[in-house]
Motif scaffolding. Structure first.
Motif, PDB file in Angstrom:
ATOM      1  N   ASP A   1       0.725  -1.112  -0.074  1.00 10.35           N
ATOM      2  CA  ASP A   1       0.097   0.108  -0.172  1.00 10.35           C
ATOM      3  C   ASP A   1       0.855   1.297   0.125  1.00 10.35           C
ATOM      4  N   ASP A   2       1.695   1.371  -1.175  1.00  8.33           N
ATOM      5  CA  ASP A   2       2.570   2.600  -1.161  1.00  8.33           C
ATOM      6  C   ASP A   2       1.872   3.897  -1.755  1.00  8.33           C
ATOM      7  N   HIS A   3       1.127   4.401  -0.684  1.00 15.25           N
ATOM      8  CA  HIS A   3       0.296   5.543  -1.236  1.00 15.25           C
ATOM      9  C   HIS A   3       1.125   6.663  -1.373  1.00 15.25           C
ATOM     10  N   HIS A   4       1.995   6.633  -0.487  1.00 18.57           N
ATOM     11  CA  HIS A   4       2.930   8.059  -0.891  1.00 18.57           C
ATOM     12  C   HIS A   4       3.464   8.196  -2.232  1.00 18.57           C
ATOM     13  N   ALA A   5       4.049   6.913  -2.728  1.00 15.43           N
ATOM     14  CA  ALA A   5       4.303   6.809  -4.229  1.00 15.43           C
ATOM     15  C   ALA A   5       3.321   7.238  -5.267  1.00 15.43           C
ATOM     16  N   SER A   6       1.954   6.676  -4.964  1.00 16.27           N
ATOM     17  CA  SER A   6       0.894   6.689  -5.765  1.00 16.27           C
ATOM     18  C   SER A   6       0.479   8.240  -5.691  1.00 16.27           C
ATOM     19  N   ARG A   7       0.450   9.019  -4.731  1.00 18.13           N
ATOM     20  CA  ARG A   7       0.571  10.477  -4.701  1.00 18.13           C
ATOM     21  C   ARG A   7       1.322  11.365  -5.495  1.00 18.13           C
ATOM     22  N   VAL A   8       2.736  11.006  -5.323  1.00 16.05           N
ATOM     23  CA  VAL A   8       3.746  12.007  -5.910  1.00 16.05           C
ATOM     24  C   VAL A   8       3.958  11.566  -7.411  1.00 16.05           C
ATOM     25  N   LEU A   9       3.620  10.387  -7.530  1.00 14.60           N
ATOM     26  CA  LEU A   9       3.781   9.929  -8.987  1.00 14.60           C
ATOM     27  C   LEU A   9       2.603   9.468  -9.736  1.00 14.60           C
ATOM     28  N   PRO A  10       1.537  10.391 -10.088  1.00 16.81           N
ATOM     29  CA  PRO A  10       0.183   9.889 -10.306  1.00 16.81           C
ATOM     30  C   PRO A  10       0.144   8.902 -11.487  1.00 16.81           C
ATOM     31  N   GLY A  11      -0.470   7.793 -11.259  1.00 16.15           N
ATOM     32  CA  GLY A  11      -0.480   6.655 -12.213  1.00 16.15           C
ATOM     33  C   GLY A  11       0.249   5.471 -11.699  1.00 16.15           C
ATOM     34  N   PHE A  12       1.106   5.491 -10.608  1.00 15.74           N
ATOM     35  CA  PHE A  12       1.664   4.549  -9.860  1.00 15.74           C
ATOM     36  C   PHE A  12       0.725   3.968  -9.032  1.00 15.74           C
ATOM     37  N   GLN A  13       0.653   2.947  -9.210  1.00 12.88           N
ATOM     38  CA  GLN A  13      -0.717   2.037  -8.229  1.00 12.88           C
ATOM     39  C   GLN A  13       0.138   1.733  -6.865  1.00 12.88           C
ATOM     40  N   PRO A  14      -0.711   1.764  -5.823  1.00 11.64           N
ATOM     41  CA  PRO A  14      -0.202   1.367  -4.437  1.00 11.64           C
ATOM     42  C   PRO A  14       0.519   0.076  -4.372  1.00 11.64           C
ATOM     43  N   ASP A  15      -0.083  -0.772  -5.269  1.00 11.27           N
ATOM     44  CA  ASP A  15       0.524  -2.302  -5.035  1.00 11.27           C
ATOM     45  C   ASP A  15       1.441  -2.509  -6.316  1.00 11.27           C
ATOM     46  N   SER A  16       1.868  -1.584  -6.851  1.00  9.21           N
ATOM     47  CA  SER A  16       2.947  -1.739  -8.424  1.00  9.21           C
ATOM     48  C   SER A  16       4.042  -2.425  -8.081  1.00  9.21           C
ATOM     49  N   LYS A  17       4.872  -2.401  -6.840  1.00  7.30           N
ATOM     50  CA  LYS A  17       5.869  -3.025  -6.345  1.00  7.30           C
ATOM     51  C   LYS A  17       5.629  -4.713  -6.074  1.00  7.30           C
ATOM     52  N   LEU A  18       4.647  -4.866  -5.609  1.00  8.20           N
ATOM     53  CA  LEU A  18       4.269  -6.250  -5.422  1.00  8.20           C
ATOM     54  C   LEU A  18       3.571  -6.909  -6.871  1.00  8.20           C
ATOM     55  N   ARG A  19       2.772  -6.263  -7.575  1.00  2.10           N
ATOM     56  CA  ARG A  19       2.607  -6.811  -8.936  1.00  2.10           C
ATOM     57  C   ARG A  19       3.842  -7.073  -9.767  1.00  2.10           C
ATOM     58  N   MET A  20       4.815  -6.083  -9.642  1.00  2.26           N
ATOM     59  CA  MET A  20       6.053  -6.286 -10.217  1.00  2.26           C
ATOM     60  C   MET A  20       6.876  -7.669  -9.922  1.00  2.26           C
ATOM     61  N   LEU A  21       6.899  -7.768  -8.561  1.00  4.07           N
ATOM     62  CA  LEU A  21       7.578  -8.812  -8.043  1.00  4.07           C
ATOM     63  C   LEU A  21       6.774 -10.207  -8.274  1.00  4.07           C
ATOM     64  N   SER A  22       5.498  -9.927  -8.621  1.00  3.64           N
ATOM     65  CA  SER A  22       4.658 -11.198  -8.949  1.00  3.64           C
ATOM     66  C   SER A  22       5.218 -11.646  -9.997  1.00  3.64           C
ATOM     67  N   GLN A  23       5.569 -11.198 -10.843  1.00  5.66           N
ATOM     68  CA  GLN A  23       6.122 -11.590 -12.411  1.00  5.66           C
ATOM     69  C   GLN A  23       7.377 -12.474 -12.093  1.00  5.66           C
ATOM     70  N   LEU A  24       8.083 -12.398 -10.993  1.00  8.39           N
ATOM     71  CA  LEU A  24       9.045 -12.937 -10.435  1.00  8.39           C
ATOM     72  C   LEU A  24       8.860 -14.131  -9.434  1.00  8.39           C
ATOM     73  N   SER A  25       7.796 -14.292  -9.417  1.00 11.42           N
ATOM     74  CA  SER A  25       7.204 -15.268  -8.068  1.00 11.42           C
ATOM     75  C   SER A  25       7.778 -16.751  -8.250  1.00 11.42           C
ATOM     76  N   ASP A  26       7.985 -17.101  -9.317  1.00 11.17           N
ATOM     77  CA  ASP A  26       8.276 -18.538  -9.659  1.00 11.17           C
ATOM     78  C   ASP A  26       9.986 -18.646  -9.348  1.00 11.17           C
ATOM     79  N   HIS A  27      10.440 -17.553  -9.199  1.00  7.59           N
ATOM     80  CA  HIS A  27      12.149 -17.414  -8.950  1.00  7.59           C
ATOM     81  C   HIS A  27      12.419 -17.031  -7.748  1.00  7.59           C
ATOM     82  N   ALA A  28      11.305 -16.626  -6.910  1.00  6.11           N
ATOM     83  CA  ALA A  28      11.616 -16.060  -5.784  1.00  6.11           C
ATOM     84  C   ALA A  28      11.020 -16.399  -4.480  1.00  6.11           C
ATOM     85  N   GLU A  29      11.767 -16.353  -3.290  1.00  2.00           N
ATOM     86  CA  GLU A  29      11.148 -16.625  -1.980  1.00  2.00           C
ATOM     87  C   GLU A  29      11.189 -15.529  -1.199  1.00  2.00           C
ATOM     88  N   ILE A  30      10.444 -15.461   0.119  1.00  5.98           N
ATOM     89  CA  ILE A  30      10.478 -14.188   0.725  1.00  5.98           C
ATOM     90  C   ILE A  30      10.863 -14.671   2.267  1.00  5.98           C
TER      91      ILE A  30
END
Length: 487
Positions: free
Chosen positions: A39-68
């Motif tokens: 929920d990165d609302h700061h980023a979405s406010r200062v960069l209009p168009g950035f979605q609050p869950d953008s980082k998570l959605r981006m990392l989802s593209q790597l989920s098969d290669h990633a662990e947390i």
């Protein structure tokens, strides 16, 4: 809302850049994740168009290669540290984070308890995790960390820590909040992987400050405003400038710690693969701004919003004057004053005219709508009605919610729920509108205009309650309030 950020481009080039960094280190990378992921609302406010869950959605593209790996400090467990934005303790947030990641098909391989020194509360939490089938590791307090490099990079330092078993090329190291020990976990793993003959790398994924933007760019100044309570300071990275002859922006803590990190890397590998703290980052957000003016304007509004938030905290007794003064100085760097924000002047003028708490909102086309407190509605509830009526082309004289409907709600609030304030809040007004919209076309048309409030800026001459704050946040309205309690 006017957009200044290409979110689709970000999802593509950010994930590609992380893949390149994994390959650079022989297909094993520990990625320290800074900032908010869900929920990165700061980023979405200062960069209009950035979605609050953008980082998570981006990392989802790597989920098969990633662990947390989720990190929590034993010190934070011991003192029941609470996330102020969620109102839950850090240990509870570990479980929340794990569940959220798993819902999105991420492998959460383990939890690491850092700064361990025999704390009984940490032992109890570890036992709880293990009863839940969650693999847990312990990392100890190291005397002299991070400056005692000879001890740190030895079997009595990092070598004493539990070795965290990982199986995938990308290991994302995250935590409930700052100071949890994420970087130390990454470095400890590098040491212990190296002992086992496994070459692994480290990188940092943090959105702000944006290294590729100028030092005094409003987006970077807004980051300083957001972290004024931590007293972070944006700086030109001197190591990057010396190594490459190029200007890059980082912040004081990363720059100050780099010589120490350099020594630790040399202690582990014999050399440091990075020439500057900026080199360690993988952030590509600055390359996805497609309208710089929109982002500058949004950031100026965010700086002012942070200033009023700090003032409100002080008025409530949980802020500090240094934070307020720090943001006031940032106004000079951004070349703005509170007068830059048009709804402030409009709300104050309406309040002076009627002698009652008032509010104002600036719509996307620049129109200013105002409202005042009445016997039936608070200033924020009245403002929402006035704004969506205007957007729907409904005459201001039309009463969307009849008094005969408001009064029974007020009776319930004061007589049954024992509320001292009979006026309707924003959520109650929206519920009433929703009920009426089934049979009233004006109410239906007005409700359909709510999405057009996204990105609009609003000011209230009194501090609003938690419910109103949440409603405006969900609507995407940038809210500021004078540090004055409701009468």
């Amino acid at each position: 809302m006017k957009y200044g950020f290409d979110n689709d481009k970000y999802l593509k080039i950010q994930s590609e850049h992380i893949k390149e960094r994994i390959a650079q280190f022989g297909n094993k990378l520990y990625l320290e994740l800074g900032g908010k992921l869900f929920d990165d609302h700061h980023a979405s406010r200062v960069l209009p168009g950035f979605q609050p869950d953008s980082k998570l959605r981006m990392l989802s593209q790597l989920s098969d290669h990633a662990e947390i790996v989720i990190v929590i400090s034993a010190l934070d467990i011991e003192k029941n540290k609470v996330r102020s934005d969620l109102g839950i303790t850090y240990d509870m947030d570990v479980l929340r984070l794990r569940e959220e990641f798993q819902k999105r098909d991420f492998l959460v391989s383990s939890v690491v308890i850092t700064h361990y020194n025999g704390q009984s509360s940490a032992d109890a939490f570890r036992q709880r995790l293990e009863r839940m089938g969650i693999t847990t590791y312990i990392h100890y307090t190291i005397d002299g960390y991070p400056t005692n490099v000879d001890l740190i990079a030895s079997d009595e330092g990092f070598g004493k820590n539990d070795y965290v078993e990982t199986t995938r090329p990308l290991v994302i190291v995250t935590a409930p909040g700052p100071g949890s020990g994420k970087m130390a976990v990454c470095l400890s793993q590098l040491y212990n992987e190296h002992k086992r003959g496994i070459e692994a790398g480290y990188a940092k994924f943090e959105t702000f400050p944006v290294w590729s933007l100028p030092l005094k760019h409003p987006v970077n100044i807004a980051y300083e405003a957001a972290t004024a309570d931590l007293n972070d300071v944006n700086m030109i990275d001197p190591f990057h400038l010396e190594a490459y002859g190029k200007t890059a922006i980082n912040y004081n803590r990363d720059i100050e710690i780099f010589p120490v990190l350099n020594s630790i890397f040399e202690g582990i590998y014999g050399e440091n693969p990075y020439k500057s703290p900026t080199d360690m980052g993988v952030n590509m957000v600055g390359f996805c701004i497609n309208d710089d003016d929109v982002c500058k304007e949004a950031s100026r509004q965010e700086i002012i919003r942070r200033y009023y938030t700090a003032l409100n905290h002080m008025a409530q007794g949980d802020g500090n004057e240094a934070e307020v003064n720090k943001i006031a100085l940032l106004f000079k760097q951004a070349k703005i004053t509170t007068g830059y924000r048009r709804p402030i002047a409009a709300a104050k003028a309406r309040a002076e005219e009627c002698g009652k708490p008032s509010s104002a909102i600036e719509l996307a086309d620049g129109t200013i709508i105002t409202a005042k407190t009445s016997d039936l509605l608070g200033p924020s509830a009245a403002l929402i009605l006035n704004a969506i009526k205007h957007l729907a082309g409904i005459d201001h004289s039309v009463k969307l919610i009849p008094q005969s409907l408001i009064e029974p709600i007020q009776h319930t609030k004061t007589h049954y729920l024992r509320s001292k304030n009979p006026r309707l809040h924003t959520d109650e007004v929206l519920v009433a509108l929703s009920v009426l919209s089934q049979h009233d076309d004006n109410c239906r048309r007005a409700l359909e205009k709510l999405p057009e409030l996204n990105g609009c800026q609003m000011h209230s001459t009194v501090m609003l309650g938690e419910v109103d704050h949440k409603i405006f946040k969900k609507l995407g309205v940038g809210l500021t309030c004078d540090p004055v309690r409701k009468r």
